[in-house]
Design a protein around this motif. Structure first.
Motif, short mmCIF file in Angstrom:
data_model
loop_
_atom_site.label_atom_id
_atom_site.label_comp_id
_atom_site.label_asym_id
_atom_site.label_seq_id
_atom_site.Cartn_x
_atom_site.Cartn_y
_atom_site.Cartn_z
N SER A 98 0.86 -1.18 0.00
CA SER A 98 0.00 0.00 0.00
C SER A 98 0.89 1.23 0.00
CB SER A 98 -0.94 0.01 1.20
OG SER A 98 -0.23 0.30 2.40
N VAL A 99 0.27 2.39 -0.12
CA VAL A 99 1.05 3.62 -0.10
C VAL A 99 1.68 3.87 1.26
CG1 VAL A 99 -0.33 4.66 -1.92
CG2 VAL A 99 -1.01 4.95 0.45
N LEU A 100 1.24 3.12 2.28
CA LEU A 100 1.78 3.29 3.62
C LEU A 100 2.90 2.31 3.94
CD1 LEU A 100 -1.52 3.86 5.64
CD2 LEU A 100 -0.03 5.56 4.57
N GLY A 101 3.12 1.31 3.08
CA GLY A 101 4.20 0.36 3.35
C GLY A 101 3.98 -0.95 2.65
N THR A 102 4.94 -1.88 2.86
CA THR A 102 4.94 -3.19 2.22
C THR A 102 5.12 -4.27 3.26
OG1 THR A 102 5.87 -2.26 0.19
CG2 THR A 102 6.06 -4.64 0.49
N ASP A 103 4.37 -5.34 3.12
CA ASP A 103 4.47 -6.49 4.03
C ASP A 103 4.57 -7.74 3.17
OD1 ASP A 103 4.54 -8.16 6.14
OD2 ASP A 103 2.54 -7.74 6.89
N GLN A 104 5.75 -8.38 3.17
CA GLN A 104 5.97 -9.53 2.31
C GLN A 104 5.76 -10.83 3.06
OE1 GLN A 104 9.88 -9.12 0.59
NE2 GLN A 104 9.10 -7.90 -1.10
N ASN A 105 5.32 -11.82 2.30
CA ASN A 105 5.09 -13.18 2.81
C ASN A 105 4.23 -13.15 4.07
OD1 ASN A 105 5.16 -15.92 2.96
ND2 ASN A 105 7.28 -16.07 3.62
N VAL A 106 3.02 -12.63 3.92
CA VAL A 106 2.09 -12.56 5.04
C VAL A 106 1.59 -13.96 5.37
CG1 VAL A 106 -0.09 -11.58 5.82
CG2 VAL A 106 1.42 -10.23 4.35
N THR A 107 1.73 -14.34 6.63
CA THR A 107 1.27 -15.66 7.06
C THR A 107 0.24 -15.60 8.17
OG1 THR A 107 3.15 -15.80 8.57
CG2 THR A 107 3.43 -16.78 6.39
N ALA A 108 0.14 -14.47 8.86
CA ALA A 108 -0.85 -14.36 9.93
C ALA A 108 -2.25 -14.44 9.35
CB ALA A 108 -0.66 -13.05 10.69
N HIS A 109 -3.11 -15.25 9.97
CA HIS A 109 -4.51 -15.42 9.58
C HIS A 109 -4.64 -16.05 8.19
CE1 HIS A 109 -5.06 -12.80 12.98
NE2 HIS A 109 -4.49 -11.79 12.36
N VAL A 110 -3.61 -16.75 7.71
CA VAL A 110 -3.65 -17.38 6.39
C VAL A 110 -3.40 -18.88 6.56
CG1 VAL A 110 -2.61 -17.52 4.10
CG2 VAL A 110 -2.88 -15.30 5.21
N THR A 111 -4.21 -19.69 5.92
CA THR A 111 -4.07 -21.13 5.97
C THR A 111 -3.92 -21.67 4.55
OG1 THR A 111 -5.49 -21.22 7.92
CG2 THR A 111 -5.11 -23.29 6.75
N LYS A 112 -3.06 -22.66 4.40
CA LYS A 112 -2.82 -23.28 3.10
C LYS A 112 -3.23 -24.75 3.14
CE LYS A 112 1.31 -20.48 2.17
NZ LYS A 112 2.77 -20.56 1.85
N TRP A 113 -3.84 -25.18 2.05
CA TRP A 113 -4.14 -26.60 1.86
C TRP A 113 -3.53 -27.04 0.54
CZ3 TRP A 113 -7.94 -23.43 3.96
CH2 TRP A 113 -8.45 -23.81 5.19
N ASN A 114 -2.88 -28.18 0.56
CA ASN A 114 -2.41 -28.76 -0.70
C ASN A 114 -3.60 -29.30 -1.49
OD1 ASN A 114 0.45 -28.43 -0.36
ND2 ASN A 114 0.34 -29.99 1.25
N VAL A 115 -3.60 -29.04 -2.77
CA VAL A 115 -4.67 -29.47 -3.68
C VAL A 115 -4.04 -30.32 -4.76
CG1 VAL A 115 -6.46 -28.71 -5.27
CG2 VAL A 115 -6.00 -27.40 -3.20
N ASP A 116 -4.63 -31.51 -5.00
CA ASP A 116 -4.06 -32.36 -6.04
C ASP A 116 -4.47 -31.88 -7.42
OD1 ASP A 116 -6.66 -33.17 -6.43
OD2 ASP A 116 -6.44 -35.08 -5.41
N ALA A 117 -4.00 -32.60 -8.44
CA ALA A 117 -4.22 -32.15 -9.82
C ALA A 117 -5.68 -32.15 -10.22
CB ALA A 117 -3.43 -33.04 -10.78
N THR A 118 -6.51 -32.91 -9.53
CA THR A 118 -7.93 -32.94 -9.85
C THR A 118 -8.73 -31.90 -9.08
OG1 THR A 118 -8.34 -34.64 -8.17
CG2 THR A 118 -7.79 -35.39 -10.39
N GLY A 119 -8.05 -31.10 -8.25
CA GLY A 119 -8.74 -30.06 -7.50
C GLY A 119 -9.24 -30.50 -6.15
#
Length: 543
Positions: A98-119
């Motif tokens: 944003s115009v107020l700053g940069t935050d890289q690789n945000v992980t707080a409040h973010v969850t990842k799930w692996n998804v196979d090739a069929t979705g």
């Protein structure tokens, strides 16, 4: 004789009234009939107007107000659930700018799930998953790659054909898929060459000549002892993906460099064949010993033979003879031509393209900015032409999720068109078919207040989203990214319900009744005057 004494008159008392009515002027009779008709029409009209007025009194209308958007909260919440259809969770990161700053690789409040090739989303779940900090090379190896190559290369260079041969002839083949331009690969090269020397010398410790520890001065005694724990021979090899793009991109689906992959019995180990630990000689040797134990356990469970009699130095010498002494044979193995990069990208193999589903929320500054999903690794250099950021927006909304639910469910009183603007991108799929391109999305956010957006005493705000998307093109050396740019409108939209007061309704009713009589009287007078004038004109003409 008086009429009262007339027998005929006394027998028919109503006749006098009839005779008197017949003697009335014609104008008066027509006026009475006309007045009756107007009275009936005005009564019917009055009833209809009273019905509409009463109905309007019991109804409410929605009024729209516009005002400057002023808020004390410096942050707004963005809720998202986005599936990257061809990007692994290991490399998927979210950056906020944003115009107020940069935050890289945000992980707080973010969850990842692996998804196979069929979705299909896999059961493994990693919350707030960070890319683990690992040691990128062994600092104990002080010699340069040129010094280590002075008495020959121990890490065998393979190509499309020789890789398949080694996978068939050897039980364990540990391969470094690298690129000559990759900085991490250059740092790892001396460590990888030292690993090859350690594994070769450890395998020779049991030979008949009893030489053992041929290059012990090149590595520590402890590294050597760790290498002796690996009982089965392991071939340490490498493949340059710049000169061998077909084997890296089509067959092995290498997306990042370096990729350290172990082949057991000619195939990647199903439990995880890519090494992701510290890139030191000792750690890699310990991992190989661990993988060997897993393989032996599997063989024992399957009733196979756990120990196989292979001598590593014999295989190594044969390989060096192929690649070093007999250069013509090595050249013959390299006669296969590679296809173009674009051709490779379009040859899609579903099983080799897992995805990643990212879900959670971001707290964004109340200022213009963007968040983007891209591929980045602390430990690899990614190939831009192999990075595909095609994505599907499962859901994307702004503000408190409860406010959005109230608008969509109808609890909040808003116009019909507002509901479609709370999450306009839900369910959209953005697939890129060519290299070096990605979709960019532009979101205009409009703060919205409406009746029904309350939870207890707290007033919620919903946000309407006006979205547009376009395809962006990247240079060949840039990694594409799925970009979502946002900007808040300075105008806030407020909806409120309006209904009439009871005294306003009573005043309208009285005005309606009085006005109706007045209008009927004016109409009757106008008609009477017009008829009178027309008749006078007719008599004058006959005279």
């Amino acid at each position: 004789m008086s009429s009262y004494g007339n027998p005929r008159s006394s027998s028919r008392p109503w006749q006098a009234h009839v005779d008197m009515y017949r003697k009335l002027p014609v104008d008066l009779m027509e006026g009475s009939r006309r007045g009756s008709m107007l009275s009936y029409l005005s009564l019917m009209l009055m009833v209809v107007l009273l019905f509409w007025e009463t109905r309007a009194f019991f109804q409410t209308t929605l009024v729209t107000d516009l005002a400057l958007d002023i808020s004390d909260d410096p942050k707004i919440r963005l809720n998202f659930n986005i599936t990257m259809t061809d990007l692994r969770c290991d490399w998927a990161v979210i950056d906020v700018v944003s115009v107020l700053g940069t935050d890289q690789n945000v992980t707080a409040h973010v969850t990842k799930w692996n998804v196979d090739a069929t979705g299909i989303r896999k059961g493994y779940r990693g919350r707030n998953r960070n890319q683990k900090d690992i040691v990128l090379f062994d600092e104990a190896v002080t010699e340069s790659i040129e010094d280590l190559h002075a008495n020959g290369e121990d890490a065998i260079s393979l190509d499309e054909t020789t890789l398949e041969i080694f996978k068939k002839e050897h039980d364990y083949v540990f391969v470094d898929f690298y690129a000559s331009w990759c900085s991490h690969c250059k740092d790892l090269a001396p460590t990888w060459e030292t690993l090859a020397e350690v594994m070769i010398d450890a395998g020779k410790s049991d030979n008949a000549q009893g030489t053992g520890k041929m290059h012990l001065e090149d590595y520590s005694e402890e590294d050597y002892r760790h290498a002796e724990n690996v009982k089965m021979p392991v071939v340490i090899a490498k493949v340059d993906c710049v000169t061998q793009p077909k084997v890296c991109n089509l067959r092995e689906n290498i997306r990042a460099y370096p990729t350290l992959r172990l082949f057991i019995d000619g195939k990647p180990w199903p439990g995880g064949s890519d090494y992701k630990g510290h890139r030191t000689v000792r750690d890699m040797v310990d991992w190989l010993a661990h993988m060997e134990e897993q393989h032996k356990s599997l063989l024992e469970q399957q009733g196979g033979e756990a120990e196989k009699a292979r001598i590593l130095h014999k295989a190594h010498e044969a390989t060096r003879q192929r690649l070093g002494d007999d250069e013509s044979e090595a050249v013959a193995w390299r006669t296969h031509q590679q296809n173009s990069m674009r051709r490779m990208y379009q040859e899609w193999k579903e099983a080799e393209h897992p995805g990643c589903q990212l879900s959670g929320h971001l707290l964004l500054d109340r200022a213009p900015g963007n968040f983007h999903i891209l591929a980045r690794s602390k430990h690899h250099d990614l190939a831009p032409h192999l990075t595909n950021v095609s994505h599907m927006v499962n859901s994307l909304s702004i503000g408190d999720p409860m406010a959005g639910m109230k608008v969509i469910s109808g609890e909040a009183v808003v116009p019909d068109g507002v509901r479609d603007k709370i999450s306009p991108m839900d369910g959209n799929v953005y697939t890129t078919m060519n290299l070096h391109e990605s979709y960019h999305h532009y979101l205009k956010l409009i703060t919205t207040k409406a009746p029904g957006l309350q939870v207890g005493r707290r007033d919620l705000k919903a946000y309407q989203i006006i979205s547009s998307s376009q395809l962006a093109y990247y240079r060949n050396d840039m990694v594409p990214e799925a970009k979502f740019a946002y900007d808040l409108s300075p105008i806030r939209v407020s909806y409120r319900q309006f209904s009439r007061r009871w005294y306003d309704f009573c005043t309208s009713i009285l005005a309606l009744i009085g006005g109706m009589f007045t209008v009927v009287g004016l109409v009757e007078s106008s008609i009477q005057a017009t008829v009178s004038l027309s008749r006078r004109g007719g008599r004058s003409y006959r005279r």
